[in-house]
Write a protein that holds these residues in place. Structure first.
Motif, PDB file in Angstrom:
ATOM      1  N   ILE A  89       2.076 -43.159  -2.832  1.00 28.19           N
ATOM      2  CA  ILE A  89       3.486 -42.974  -2.504  1.00 28.19           C
ATOM      3  C   ILE A  89       4.244 -44.301  -2.422  1.00 28.19           C
ATOM      4  O   ILE A  89       5.423 -44.332  -2.152  1.00 28.19           O
ATOM      5  CB  ILE A  89       3.678 -42.195  -1.185  1.00 28.19           C
ATOM      6  N   GLY A  90       3.560 -45.437  -2.667  1.00 23.54           N
ATOM      7  CA  GLY A  90       4.249 -46.723  -2.680  1.00 23.54           C
ATOM      8  C   GLY A  90       3.823 -47.593  -1.510  1.00 23.54           C
ATOM      9  O   GLY A  90       3.201 -47.112  -0.563  1.00 23.54           O
ATOM     10  N   THR A  91       4.145 -48.856  -1.551  1.00 22.19           N
ATOM     11  CA  THR A  91       3.810 -49.884  -0.556  1.00 22.19           C
ATOM     12  C   THR A  91       2.357 -49.800  -0.101  1.00 22.19           C
ATOM     13  O   THR A  91       2.035 -50.095   1.048  1.00 22.19           O
ATOM     14  CB  THR A  91       4.719 -49.807   0.697  1.00 22.19           C
ATOM     15  N   GLY A  92       1.447 -49.398  -1.006  1.00 20.14           N
ATOM     16  CA  GLY A  92       0.033 -49.408  -0.670  1.00 20.14           C
ATOM     17  C   GLY A  92      -0.454 -48.199   0.101  1.00 20.14           C
ATOM     18  O   GLY A  92      -1.591 -48.170   0.558  1.00 20.14           O
ATOM     19  N   TYR A  93       0.388 -47.175   0.275  1.00 16.50           N
ATOM     20  CA  TYR A  93      -0.043 -45.987   0.995  1.00 16.50           C
ATOM     21  C   TYR A  93      -0.437 -44.873   0.034  1.00 16.50           C
ATOM     22  O   TYR A  93       0.223 -44.644  -0.980  1.00 16.50           O
ATOM     23  CB  TYR A  93       1.068 -45.487   1.927  1.00 16.50           C
ATOM     24  N   PHE A  94      -1.560 -44.214   0.376  1.00 15.77           N
ATOM     25  CA  PHE A  94      -2.014 -43.071  -0.416  1.00 15.77           C
ATOM     26  C   PHE A  94      -2.165 -41.898   0.527  1.00 15.77           C
ATOM     27  O   PHE A  94      -2.635 -42.050   1.641  1.00 15.77           O
ATOM     28  CB  PHE A  94      -3.377 -43.357  -1.050  1.00 15.77           C
ATOM     29  N   ILE A  95      -1.752 -40.705   0.093  1.00 16.67           N
ATOM     30  CA  ILE A  95      -1.923 -39.542   0.956  1.00 16.67           C
ATOM     31  C   ILE A  95      -2.718 -38.465   0.233  1.00 16.67           C
ATOM     32  O   ILE A  95      -2.602 -38.300  -0.983  1.00 16.67           O
ATOM     33  CB  ILE A  95      -0.577 -38.976   1.437  1.00 16.67           C
ATOM     34  N   GLU A  96      -3.515 -37.774   1.019  1.00 14.81           N
ATOM     35  CA  GLU A  96      -4.315 -36.704   0.455  1.00 14.81           C
ATOM     36  C   GLU A  96      -3.464 -35.448   0.436  1.00 14.81           C
ATOM     37  O   GLU A  96      -2.909 -35.058   1.459  1.00 14.81           O
ATOM     38  CB  GLU A  96      -5.551 -36.485   1.327  1.00 14.81           C
ATOM     39  N   TYR A 105       4.795 -32.837  -5.714  1.00 14.96           N
ATOM     40  CA  TYR A 105       5.219 -34.223  -5.575  1.00 14.96           C
ATOM     41  C   TYR A 105       5.697 -34.779  -6.915  1.00 14.96           C
ATOM     42  O   TYR A 105       6.769 -35.385  -7.002  1.00 14.96           O
ATOM     43  CB  TYR A 105       4.058 -35.055  -5.035  1.00 14.96           C
ATOM     44  N   LYS A 109       9.491 -36.099  -7.832  1.00 11.44           N
ATOM     45  CA  LYS A 109       9.811 -37.438  -8.305  1.00 11.44           C
ATOM     46  C   LYS A 109      10.508 -37.368  -9.648  1.00 11.44           C
ATOM     47  O   LYS A 109      11.459 -38.112  -9.914  1.00 11.44           O
ATOM     48  CB  LYS A 109       8.539 -38.278  -8.431  1.00 11.44           C
TER      49      LYS A 109
ATOM     50  N   GLU B  44      11.902 -48.550  -1.336  1.00 15.02           N
ATOM     51  CA  GLU B  44      10.538 -48.068  -1.488  1.00 15.02           C
ATOM     52  C   GLU B  44       9.980 -47.580  -0.159  1.00 15.02           C
ATOM     53  O   GLU B  44       9.379 -46.509  -0.078  1.00 15.02           O
ATOM     54  CB  GLU B  44       9.664 -49.198  -2.035  1.00 15.02           C
ATOM     55  N   VAL B  48       8.555 -43.865   1.092  1.00 18.12           N
ATOM     56  CA  VAL B  48       7.242 -43.639   1.706  1.00 18.12           C
ATOM     57  C   VAL B  48       7.400 -42.863   3.006  1.00 18.12           C
ATOM     58  O   VAL B  48       6.657 -41.915   3.280  1.00 18.12           O
ATOM     59  CB  VAL B  48       6.539 -44.984   1.971  1.00 18.12           C
ATOM     60  N   ASN B  60      -4.621 -36.492   5.670  1.00 17.31           N
ATOM     61  CA  ASN B  60      -5.259 -37.794   5.590  1.00 17.31           C
ATOM     62  C   ASN B  60      -4.353 -38.803   4.927  1.00 17.31           C
ATOM     63  O   ASN B  60      -3.777 -38.537   3.875  1.00 17.31           O
ATOM     64  CB  ASN B  60      -6.560 -37.688   4.782  1.00 17.31           C
ATOM     65  N   VAL B  61      -4.232 -39.989   5.553  1.00 17.68           N
ATOM     66  CA  VAL B  61      -3.438 -41.063   4.974  1.00 17.68           C
ATOM     67  C   VAL B  61      -4.352 -42.255   4.786  1.00 17.68           C
ATOM     68  O   VAL B  61      -5.148 -42.582   5.662  1.00 17.68           O
ATOM     69  CB  VAL B  61      -2.275 -41.457   5.912  1.00 17.68           C
ATOM     70  N   TYR B  62      -4.240 -42.893   3.622  1.00 15.35           N
ATOM     71  CA  TYR B  62      -5.056 -44.064   3.362  1.00 15.35           C
ATOM     72  C   TYR B  62      -4.151 -45.230   3.007  1.00 15.35           C
ATOM     73  O   TYR B  62      -3.106 -45.060   2.389  1.00 15.35           O
ATOM     74  CB  TYR B  62      -6.011 -43.814   2.188  1.00 15.35           C
ATOM     75  N   LYS B  63      -4.554 -46.448   3.388  1.00 10.09           N
ATOM     76  CA  LYS B  63      -3.776 -47.627   3.008  1.00 10.09           C
ATOM     77  C   LYS B  63      -4.646 -48.513   2.143  1.00 10.09           C
ATOM     78  O   LYS B  63      -5.828 -48.726   2.441  1.00 10.09           O
ATOM     79  CB  LYS B  63      -3.320 -48.391   4.255  1.00 10.09           C
ATOM     80  N   LEU B  64      -4.042 -49.061   1.075  1.00  2.68           N
ATOM     81  CA  LEU B  64      -4.780 -49.948   0.184  1.00  2.68           C
ATOM     82  C   LEU B  64      -4.687 -51.362   0.730  1.00  2.68           C
ATOM     83  O   LEU B  64      -3.617 -51.978   0.712  1.00  2.68           O
ATOM     84  CB  LEU B  64      -4.186 -49.876  -1.223  1.00  2.68           C
TER      85      LEU B  64
END
Lengths: 151, 130
Positions: A89-96, A105, A109, B44, B48, B60-64
């Motif tokens: 979703i941007g800025t390094g965040y990923f969601i399941e 989604y 977009k 951005e 988010v 679940n949320v993950y950060k890179l």
């Protein structure tokens, strides 16, 4: 009409001013074109992501597949649960998300980008008409000046 | 002669003001770049935040972080993104104020330069006549 009053304004300006205005307008038109192209590329990527999701949802669990490890190296594997997907979703965040939400989604977009594209296109069209008008008035003034100096 | 010294002083003053003006304009250009960067980051991060808000409590949320995907708490992720948005908004306001300030300085330098040029021209015209 709106364009004739704008033309009146343009006629009043000197040749140097007109030139500067036209150059400025041309610059802005180019910038807007670039932005429009960027939106189109992003849209294409999203559409292919949505397509990939659709394809993935059709595959049964446990199906044999090749997993890319690098751009030229693939490793055989088996498809695990295809119901959950990780969305960037941007800025390094990923969601399941579930497959459904993932497709949703992508669609959201794509719609957002489409509306941005249309707004930007309108702005571009207006700027382009200003640039074209300025160019025409500039040309006619230069011609007048040439005719005056040669006669 | 005193008038030619005055002439040289004026010219030197004009030059130094021109240098100042160039520096101010460079600062303004840099600030504009910064402003652009912050505006993009703000947009951005707000996207988010919107996505995070749509999630259920237990999602679940993950950060890179570098090459590692680290599981994060939804509340923590929300708080982080909100803080970033606050920080970027504050920076954006600061840059805007700096741009305004520099533009004001630019205008006053331009005015001062114009006045100097007029004086210079009138002295040179006076010398030509004499």
């Amino acid at each position: 009409m709106a364009s004739s009053s704008a033309r009146g304004e343009l006629e009043k300006m000197g040749i140097d001013q007109l030139k500067a205005l036209k150059e400025q307008a041309d610059l802005e038109v180019n910038l807007l074109q670039d932005s429009l192209n960027n939106i189109r590329t992003a849209n294409a990527r999203l559409e292919s992501a949505a397509g990939a999701l659709n394809d993935l949802s059709l595959r049964p669990q446990g199906k044999k597949m090749l997993v890319p490890l690098t751009a030229s190296l693939y490793v055989p594997g088996k498809l695990d649960e295809a119901d959950k997907v990780l969305v960037d979703i941007g800025t390094g965040y990923f969601i399941e998300k579930t497959m459904e939400d993932g497709k949703d989604y992508c669609q959201r977009k794509i719609n957002l980008l489409k509306s941005n594209y249309e707004q930007l296109f309108e702005v571009l069209a207006k700027k382009k008409s200003v640039a074209d008008e300025a160019g025409m008035v500039l040309q006619s003034k230069v011609r007048q000046l040439q005719a005056a100096t040669t006669s | 002669m005193s008038s030619s010294m005055a002439l040289r002083d004026l010219q030197r003053d004009l030059e130094s003001k021109a240098n100042d003006l160039a520096k101010i304009q460079k600062d303004i250009a840099k600030d504009h770049q910064l402003r652009k960067k912050y505006t993009i980051q703000l947009g951005e991060n707000e996207l988010v935040l919107k996505e995070l808000d749509l999630l259920e409590e237990d999602a679940n949320v993950y950060k890179l972080i570098g090459p590692v995907l680290v599981k994060q708490d939804l509340a923590e992720a929300n708080a982080n993104v909100r803080k970033r948005i606050e920080y970027i908004s504050a920076e954006l306001k600061r840059v805007d104020a700096s741009i305004q300030d520099n533009e004001g300085q630019q205008n006053s330098k331009r005015e001062a330069m114009m006045k100097l040029q007029q004086r210079l021209q009138s002295i040179q015209a006076g010398k030509a006549k004499a």
